[in-house]
Scaffold this motif. Structure first.
Motif, short mmCIF file in Angstrom:
data_model
loop_
_atom_site.label_atom_id
_atom_site.label_comp_id
_atom_site.label_asym_id
_atom_site.label_seq_id
_atom_site.Cartn_x
_atom_site.Cartn_y
_atom_site.Cartn_z
N GLY A 1 -12.07 18.62 6.62
CA GLY A 1 -12.01 17.73 5.48
C GLY A 1 -11.93 16.29 5.93
N PRO A 2 -11.72 15.38 5.00
CA PRO A 2 -11.62 13.97 5.38
C PRO A 2 -10.46 13.75 6.34
N LYS A 3 -10.67 12.91 7.32
CA LYS A 3 -9.63 12.59 8.29
C LYS A 3 -9.03 11.24 7.91
N LEU A 4 -7.89 11.29 7.27
CA LEU A 4 -7.19 10.09 6.85
C LEU A 4 -6.08 9.83 7.86
N ARG A 5 -6.14 8.68 8.55
CA ARG A 5 -5.19 8.40 9.61
C ARG A 5 -4.77 6.93 9.55
N VAL A 6 -3.55 6.68 10.02
CA VAL A 6 -3.09 5.30 10.17
C VAL A 6 -3.73 4.74 11.45
N GLY A 7 -3.61 3.42 11.65
CA GLY A 7 -4.16 2.77 12.84
C GLY A 7 -3.27 2.94 14.05
N LYS A 8 -3.37 1.97 14.96
CA LYS A 8 -2.62 2.03 16.21
C LYS A 8 -1.46 1.04 16.19
N PHE A 9 -0.50 1.30 17.07
CA PHE A 9 0.67 0.45 17.23
C PHE A 9 0.59 -0.28 18.57
N ALA A 10 1.15 -1.48 18.61
CA ALA A 10 1.14 -2.27 19.84
C ALA A 10 1.76 -1.51 20.99
N GLU A 11 2.80 -0.74 20.71
CA GLU A 11 3.50 0.02 21.75
C GLU A 11 3.18 1.52 21.71
N VAL B 1 13.80 3.62 10.30
CA VAL B 1 15.12 4.02 9.82
C VAL B 1 15.00 4.37 8.34
N PRO B 2 15.51 5.53 7.92
CA PRO B 2 15.49 5.85 6.49
C PRO B 2 16.11 4.71 5.68
N GLY B 3 15.42 4.34 4.61
CA GLY B 3 15.86 3.25 3.75
C GLY B 3 15.15 1.93 4.04
N GLN B 4 14.53 1.81 5.21
CA GLN B 4 13.86 0.55 5.55
C GLN B 4 12.53 0.44 4.83
N THR B 5 12.01 -0.77 4.75
CA THR B 5 10.69 -1.04 4.19
C THR B 5 9.67 -0.93 5.31
N PHE B 6 8.54 -0.31 4.99
CA PHE B 6 7.43 -0.18 5.95
C PHE B 6 6.14 -0.35 5.16
N THR B 7 5.22 -1.16 5.67
CA THR B 7 4.00 -1.50 4.95
C THR B 7 2.77 -0.93 5.64
N LEU B 8 1.86 -0.40 4.84
CA LEU B 8 0.54 0.02 5.31
C LEU B 8 -0.44 -0.98 4.70
N ASP B 9 -1.31 -1.59 5.54
CA ASP B 9 -2.15 -2.67 5.02
C ASP B 9 -3.55 -2.67 5.61
N ASN B 10 -4.35 -3.65 5.17
CA ASN B 10 -5.74 -3.75 5.63
C ASN B 10 -5.91 -4.71 6.80
N ASN B 11 -4.82 -5.08 7.47
CA ASN B 11 -4.85 -5.95 8.64
C ASN B 11 -5.01 -5.06 9.87
N ASP B 12 -6.13 -5.21 10.59
CA ASP B 12 -6.39 -4.29 11.70
C ASP B 12 -5.67 -4.63 13.00
N ALA B 13 -4.73 -5.57 12.96
CA ALA B 13 -3.91 -5.87 14.14
C ALA B 13 -3.02 -4.66 14.45
N PRO B 14 -2.69 -4.46 15.73
CA PRO B 14 -1.79 -3.34 16.07
C PRO B 14 -0.48 -3.41 15.28
N GLY B 15 0.05 -2.24 14.92
CA GLY B 15 1.25 -2.17 14.11
C GLY B 15 2.53 -2.37 14.90
N ASP B 16 3.63 -2.50 14.15
CA ASP B 16 4.97 -2.59 14.73
C ASP B 16 5.92 -1.82 13.81
N ASN B 17 7.22 -2.06 13.92
CA ASN B 17 8.15 -1.27 13.10
C ASN B 17 8.26 -1.78 11.66
#
Length: 173
Positions: free
Chosen positions: A72-82, A88-104
């Motif tokens: 089926g379709p392969k839906l995946r997040v991008g890559k991380f710098a590290e 941490v549960p409760g923290q905010t985390f964003t998924l976006d259209n910026n193709d720069a490597p991710g962080d926490n």
């Protein structure tokens, strides 16, 4: 020779069961149908497996079915710098259209259809549900989420959207 039974036996071909001798053993033991998982098989491997199956079929005089299981379709997040990050549960985390490597705090999501379709309250499950996020805001360019459970995310992990309808076809190339 046709078998006179109502049940068919399906065998999935994989690394331990894809040589011709093993296919023949499985067929003689009762396998009527062989599944080729196209998520893990190239077209060249598929052609080879089909040739092996047909060779066994011609030697034994009993028809063998072949099931090509399409991914089926392969839906995946991008890559991380590290390569991976801890959350941490409760923290905010964003998924976006910026193709720069991710962080926490954020990661690239190379699927505009997801960015447009997710609504506040929708669940996002990453890495087979090991990471559970809840959408708080979405503007078509980013999804701001809260980490509900799980603490780790790494490069190219799959994303599932149990609450979101996507306009994505099921067949992929």
């Amino acid at each position: 020779m046709k078998r006179n039974r109502k049940v068919k036996i399906l065998a999935t071909l994989g690394p331990a069961s894809s040589d011709e001798a093993m296919i023949e053993k499985l067929h003689l033991a009762g396998a009527d149908l062989f599944r080729i998982n196209m998520s893990h098989a190239s077209h060249d491997l598929m052609r080879t497996l089909i040739q092996r199956i047909r060779s066994v079929e011609s030697r034994n005089g009993r028809p063998i079915g072949i099931l090509a299981d399409l991914q089926g379709p392969k839906l995946r997040v991008g890559k991380f710098a590290e390569g991976k990050v801890e959350l941490v549960p409760g923290q905010t985390f964003t998924l976006d259209n910026n193709d720069a490597p991710g962080d926490n705090t954020r990661v690239f999501l190379p699927h505009p259809e997801i960015l447009e379709a997710v609504k506040p309250g929708h669940r996002l499950l990453i890495d087979d549900g090991k990471l559970h996020l809840r959408a708080e805001k979405s503007d078509g360019k980013s999804i701001v989420t809260t980490v509900i459970s799980g603490t780790r995310i790494s490069d190219r992990k799959g994303i599932s959207l149990p609450d979101t309808l996507l306009g994505v076809g099921v067949l992929t190339g």
